[in-house]
Design a protein around this motif. Structure first.
Motif, PDB file in Angstrom:
ATOM      1  N   UNK A 744       0.837  -1.208   0.000  1.00 16.70           N
ATOM      2  CA  UNK A 744       0.000   0.000   0.000  1.00 16.70           C
ATOM      3  C   UNK A 744       0.868   1.253   0.000  1.00 16.70           C
ATOM      4  N   UNK A 745       2.154   1.071   0.329  1.00 17.53           N
ATOM      5  CA  UNK A 745       3.041   2.241   0.420  1.00 17.53           C
ATOM      6  C   UNK A 745       3.527   2.727  -0.945  1.00 17.53           C
ATOM      7  N   UNK A 746       3.304   1.941  -1.968  1.00 13.30           N
ATOM      8  CA  UNK A 746       3.864   2.288  -3.285  1.00 13.30           C
ATOM      9  C   UNK A 746       3.132   3.490  -3.891  1.00 13.30           C
ATOM     10  N   UNK A 776      -1.912   5.354  -8.568  1.00  7.14           N
ATOM     11  CA  UNK A 776      -0.473   5.644  -8.559  1.00  7.14           C
ATOM     12  C   UNK A 776      -0.035   6.128  -9.935  1.00  7.14           C
ATOM     13  N   UNK A 777       1.083   6.846  -9.976  1.00  6.59           N
ATOM     14  CA  UNK A 777       1.557   7.258 -11.295  1.00  6.59           C
ATOM     15  C   UNK A 777       2.372   6.113 -11.914  1.00  6.59           C
ATOM     16  N   UNK A 778       2.295   6.011 -13.236  1.00  9.43           N
ATOM     17  CA  UNK A 778       2.999   4.946 -13.952  1.00  9.43           C
ATOM     18  C   UNK A 778       3.984   5.584 -14.929  1.00  9.43           C
ATOM     19  N   UNK A 779       5.235   5.243 -14.775  1.00 13.78           N
ATOM     20  CA  UNK A 779       6.292   5.833 -15.604  1.00 13.78           C
ATOM     21  C   UNK A 779       7.042   4.719 -16.326  1.00 13.78           C
ATOM     22  N   UNK A 780       7.952   5.125 -17.216  1.00 17.21           N
ATOM     23  CA  UNK A 780       8.729   4.083 -17.891  1.00 17.21           C
ATOM     24  C   UNK A 780      10.160   4.521 -18.131  1.00 17.21           C
ATOM     25  N   UNK A 781      11.031   3.527 -18.193  1.00 15.54           N
ATOM     26  CA  UNK A 781      12.440   3.761 -18.533  1.00 15.54           C
ATOM     27  C   UNK A 781      12.775   2.834 -19.682  1.00 15.54           C
TER      28      UNK A 781
END
Ligand SMILES: Cc1ncc(C[n+]2csc(CCOP(=O)(O)OP(=O)(O)O)c2C)c(N)n1
Length: 815
Positions: A744-746, A776-781
């Motif tokens: 839940x902390x993510x 939650x925000x979703x990002x990419x590398x």
């Protein structure tokens, strides 16, 4: 007087006579006049009659003298009798079938056989001879031309069933799937002239000409394997080729090359080139670099019989010889049946815009049944009228058919298996008891007395024993052989092929051992138990297309076998793209046909350049829909083991595409302890148990997972969890959601891939991750988009990889 002996005269004609033969009914392939046969005298006249008539035999390039003599004897004997009434009946039926279709459905594509309907009596004779020599089944592949005719007159479908497809009855069975009528496979029974029954299996094929060739041969091999020693006698593969396609398509040439290889032979394939001397609008001089389209078959030491299709008696004799030759010499044989195409490429196509002169000549030619009846002084008219009447009645009945009449049932060996959507209830236990693994480990290292194992290999075998005894973690190479060994001992046959597969491209497998003194080969997996099911492992020819097609075909007729094809590097699999797109991904949707084929594709960015890095995950993901394939990238040896075993042990038959490691094959991080094999199952997602209360989750697949873990350790990062996505399709949404829920902390989920932005799983995963990870925000590398999968510079790769890992633990772009 010629200065040559009769034998020398005949020898010249045996060698060169086919060039002067009368082969083309339209007259474009003019007989040549080789100086070697510009001979006169009685012997020359006799030889000319034998070798320059309507049959031209090419056989003097065959090294085996007995084979050459066998053919010469037949060419030089008086023509054997032919049942002309039977031939005429078939010519009338085949010709009028097309004409009735033409009058009832003008302007509908059917790819008429007119101009070369002699194919039907040729097939009739081939079946009769084959049955007499022991054939019980024929695996038949062909393209569009004449397919409906062959379906009715050889496979035994009723004319009304085929007509019903012209009416397009029952469109609901095709919604979002299905295929056009001239691509569909069919199964039937043929009763030969002598009353024998032969099962005919016509293979479903895509538009891609010749692509079906190796699939049919692979199917034949599987059917033969089911019959143990009787296989090559009982199952005869027959490939019908278009002339332009046979000459032009590499897959046809690749398939020929399989003919005499241990791993692929079927005891000879009968090839018939349905040669109408045109390809769509193109003339032979624009599509074939040599005199005959069939010249490609000269790569094999086999006969090529050219025959004029306007002489059905000659064509039938050739069919007889071809089959007899196959059964006597167990090789491929080619019949080049030369006729013409009465209409355009399809019936909506006007050929007079491109070949006006040729088509004026063709228009003047009568249907072959007419000329044949005249030659045999028979009045065909009453029989023509009767057959037309039958066909008209069939047309009427077809209009009342409401259900799709060409839907098929799979053979009974498919009863234990299913396709369709994934269901977790299909999962089975895949763990193996420790004592069993120990026994397999020992057997993997056991060799016959006096067999000298290479010291390097011996070390590996000893290590494998240590591994199965739990004294050392089990690596990928050992895990794979343990999966095969355990399956074999449970009764599952295994067939594994690919380039250099016995040893393994990365020196990791050593499935076959070679004696250092004699080079004798020994395959421990073939000696796991007695009796045991077949374990086949072959180094394949240097092909991707034909061999993948072959293995797909094999998997189609041996669902009980775990069939695997391995690419040297995954990058090369795009040489087999037609098989991936047209058969593996779409076969179930188009034809309702299942396959459990496994593709092993070495993948991973290790600085080896544009062509040794990427197996093109993005392409497979783009093909994935409605649970048609499985796409996995296991990161540990135990995951690999369980994944292979479940593929064989579940009743679900779906193609499995595996992105396999290269450098990670021996990496300690990818090795697994023994208990991971003696318990557990394949996990589609491996969550992270190392961090508590993380604020970020990195999600990745494959080798970069290990690199991310190492980087986290280096940085002493305690905020970041790492999830390994081991299965990308069917997408393990439930498992991933469950893993996310644990934390839940993510606050942030980051997809990390080593592929460029236009490749890898990015496009597939981002929308899914966004939906699942909300709010939650979703990002990419990822690497920036690139036309080529990887850099050619090892140093540049290192810099990129470092940056990628750094970014994953610092910033990531929202994309
Ligand atoms: C791989 C592939 N390329 C192109 C086509 C398009 N195409 C369909 S039929 C045809 C001509 C085929 O000629 P041939 O092999 O001589 O057979 P025919 O139609 O004359 O019987 C072409 C080019 C195709 N179906 N498959």
């Amino acid at each position: 007087m010629t200065p040559f002996t009769d034998e020398a005269v005949f020898d010249a004609f045996r060698r060169w006579g086919y060039l002067a033969a009368d082969l083309d009914p339209v007259g474009y392939l003019q007989p040549l006049a080789p100086p070697e046969i510009a001979l006169e005298g009685e012997a020359a006249a006799r030889a000319r009659r034998c070798y320059c008539g309507t049959i031209g035999a090419e056989f003097m390039h065959i090294p085996d003298v007995e084979s050459r003599q066998w053919i010469a004897e037949r060419m030089e004997a008086d023509p054997a009798p032919v049942d002309s009434a039977r031939v005429l009946e078939r010519l009338i039926r085949a010709g009028n079938f097309e004409q009735v279709l033409q009058s009832r459905y003008p302007g509908t594509k059917r790819f008429s056989l007119e101009g070369i309907v002699t194919l039907i009596p040729v097939m009739d004779e081939a079946l009769d001879r084959a049955a007499a020599l022991g054939a019980e089944q024929m695996v038949l592949a062909m393209s569009h031309r004449g397919r409906l005719n062959v379906m009715v007159h050889i496979v035994g479908k009723s004319a009304e069933d085929v007509f019903a497809r012209f009416e397009d009855v029952d469109p609901r069975t095709f919604l979002g799937g299905g295929d056009v009528k001239y691509h569909l496979g069919a199964t039937g029974n043929y009763v030969t002239a002598h009353g024998a029954a032969v099962e005919i299996h016509m293979v479903s094929n895509p538009s891609h000409l010749e692509a079906v060739d190796p699939v049919a041969v692979g199917r034949a091999r599987a059917k033969q394997a089911r019959l143990c020693g009787r296989g090559t006698t009982c199952v005869l593969p027959v490939l019908l080729h278009g002339d332009a396609a046979f000459a032009g398509q590499g897959t046809a040439a690749e398939t020929l090359n399989l003919a005499n290889l241990d791993g692929y032979t079927v005891g000879g394939t009968l090839h018939v080139v349905v040669n109408n001397m045109i390809g769509f609008t193109a003339n032979p001089q624009d599509t074939v670099s040599s005199r005959f389209a069939a010249d490609v078959a000269k790569r094999l030491p086999i006969p090529i019989f050219h025959v004029n299709a306007e002489d059905p008696d000659a064509a039938v004799r050739v069919a007889r010889w071809a089959v007899e030759y196959r059964y006597k010499f167990h090789t491929d044989v080619v019949v080049d049946l030369i006729g013409y195409r009465r209409h355009g490429h399809s019936e909506i196509d006007d050929p007079t815009t491109t070949q006006p002169v040729r088509y004026r000549r063709i228009a003047a030619l009568p249907p072959v049944w007419e000329s044949y009846a005249r030659r045999h002084q028979t009045d065909a008219a009453p029989r023509v009228a009767e057959i037309r009447g039958e066909l008209e009645a069939a047309l009427k009945r077809a209009r009342n058919i409401r259900k799709n009449p060409l839907l098929r049932q799979l053979p009974s060996y498919w009863n234990a298996f299913q396709g369709g959507p994934y269901d977790p209830a299909l999962e089975v236990d895949t763990a193996v008891r420790a004592e069993e693994l120990i026994a397999i480990g020992e057997l993997l290292g056991r060799v016959p007395a006096g067999f000298s194992v290479h010291p390097k290999v011996k070390k590996l075998l000893d290590q494998r024993v240590q591994m199965t005894q739990g004294r050392q973690a089990i690596d990928f190479g050992a895990a794979e052989l343990l999966a095969y060994g355990s399956l074999l001992r449970q009764g599952t046959p295994v067939r594994l092929t690919g380039q250099d597969t016995r040893r393994g491209t990365f020196n990791q497998r050593h499935a076959t051992l070679f004696d250092t003194e004699t080079e004798a080969a020994y395959t421990p997996l073939a000696n796991m138990a007695f009796p045991q099911p077949e374990f086949e492992v072959y180094d394949s020819p240097l092909s991707e297309a034909a061999v993948v097609g072959f293995e797909y075909g094999y998997s189609r007729d041996y669902p009980e076998t775990l069939v695997l094809w391995e690419a040297q590097f995954g990058d090369f699999a795009n040489g087999a793209q037609v098989y991936i797109d047209q058969f593996i991904a779409a076969g179930e949707d188009k034809w309702g046909l299942l396959s459990g084929l496994v593709l092993l594709l070495p993948h991973g960015y290790e600085g080896q350049g544009p062509e040794h890095s990427s197996a093109r995950l993005e392409r497979f993901l783009q093909l994935a829909a409605r649970d048609n394939v499985q796409i996995c990238q296991p990161t540990t040896a135990a995951q690999y083991f369980h994944m292979l075993r479940r593929q064989a042990l579940r009743r679900w038959r779906k193609p499995l595409v595996v992105f396999t490691p290269k450098g990670m094959l021996r990496h300690p991080a990818a090795a697994s302890p023994l208990p991971d094999f003696t318990s557990g199952r394949f996990l589609p997602v491996i969550p992270d148990r190392e961090v508590t209360n993380p604020t970020r989750v990195l999600v990745a697949t494959g080798k970069i997972v290990h690199e991310l873990r190492a980087e986290r350790k280096k940085r002493g990062d305690a905020r970041t969890a790492i999830f390994a996505l081991e299965q990308l399709y069917p997408f393990p949404e439930k498992e991933l959601l469950a893993a996310l829920k644990e934390y839940s902390t993510v606050r942030e989920v980051v997809w990390v891939q080593e592929e460029p932005a236009n490749m890898g799983a990015l496009f597939f995963l981002m929308p899914r991750l966004r939906r699942m990870a909300k709010p939650r925000s979703v990002l990419s590398v990822k690497l920036s988009a690139s036309p080529s999968p990887a850099t050619g510079s090892g140093k540049a790769h290192e810099v990129q990889q470092k940056t990628l890992l750094a970014l994953a633990f610092t910033t990531a772009k929202a994309q």
